[in-house]
Scaffold this active site. Structure first.
Site: not given
Length: 235
Positions: A87, A196, A198
């Protein structure tokens, strides 16, 4: 060997701790790095996390791309170190010219957050080698300036050289040209994407899937891929 993956914190980073947690879940050692340092502390790979570095003044990622640690990251990238930009980190990579093109405000002018379906276009990079080409995955997306742009000749080159790492599937959430969600450099060690991964590494905390709510772990192979890539080089 224990693979050490650095996560850089910039003023305004807000997903750095999430990235560190993902690294730990994947089986590597997360190492906190500071944007004002010139020391990568001997890490094997680096993650530039999401957030709003420097409040997204000028252009998102533009100021962070000039931070002291980016000098070291550029040098490390040139030597083959795996670098992942997520991002705001993707925005930094394009601003630092480690990846081509640019990112602008979403075409609908609104912040978007959704569980986003992606198609894996390149499974031969340091961060995607545990996927298969054509695989569809679901990764959370949240951005206001995620529209990928580039000149037509650049887009043609990116497509021709297989540098599109991920493409939006089902819906284009921000107006990115050619549905591009993520890129790789020609060497395959630098990867950037707007979604994202994660946030999709642990059961119960990932995106909703057809199997169950909050069950998706499609982001975990990003991090295990990097561990495998580092291990192969060390072998």
């Amino acid at each position: 060997m224990t693979v050490r993956i650095g996560v850089v914190t910039f003023p305004g980073s807000l997903d750095d701790r999430d990235a560190q947690r993902a690294v730990r879940i994947a089986g590597a050692e997360p190492v906190a790095l500071w944007h004002g340092s010139h020391d990568l502390e001997g890490v094997d790979a680096v993650i530039l996390p999401g957030g709003f570095s420097y409040g997204d003044y000028l252009r998102s990622g533009a100021i962070a791309a000039l931070s002291p640690i980016m000098t070291e990251i550029k040098d490390a990238a040139a030597k083959g170190m795996p670098i992942l930009g997520i991002c705001n980190g993707f925005q930094m990579l394009v601003e630092a010219h480690l990846l081509p093109g640019g990112l602008i405000r979403n075409d609908h002018q609104h912040f978007v957050r959704r569980d986003q379906k992606l198609t894996v276009e390149n499974a031969d990079t340091a961060w995607t080698n545990e996927f298969t080409r054509g695989q569809e995955i679901i990764i959370p997306l949240k951005n206001a300036e995620g529209g990928y742009i580039a000149a037509d000749e650049t887009l043609d080159r990116i497509e021709g050289e297989g540098l599109v790492a991920f493409r939006y599937a089902g819906v284009n959430p921000n107006g990115s040209l050619r549905d591009i969600a993520g890129l790789t450099n020609p060497a395959g060690n630098v990867v950037g994407l707007m979604p994202h991964p994660e946030h999709a590494t642990e059961p119960g905390f990932g995106p909703d899937t057809a199997a169950a709510m909050r069950s998706g772990v499609d982001g975990l192979p990003f991090f295990t891929s990097a561990i495998a890539a580092v291990a192969r080089v060390a072998a």
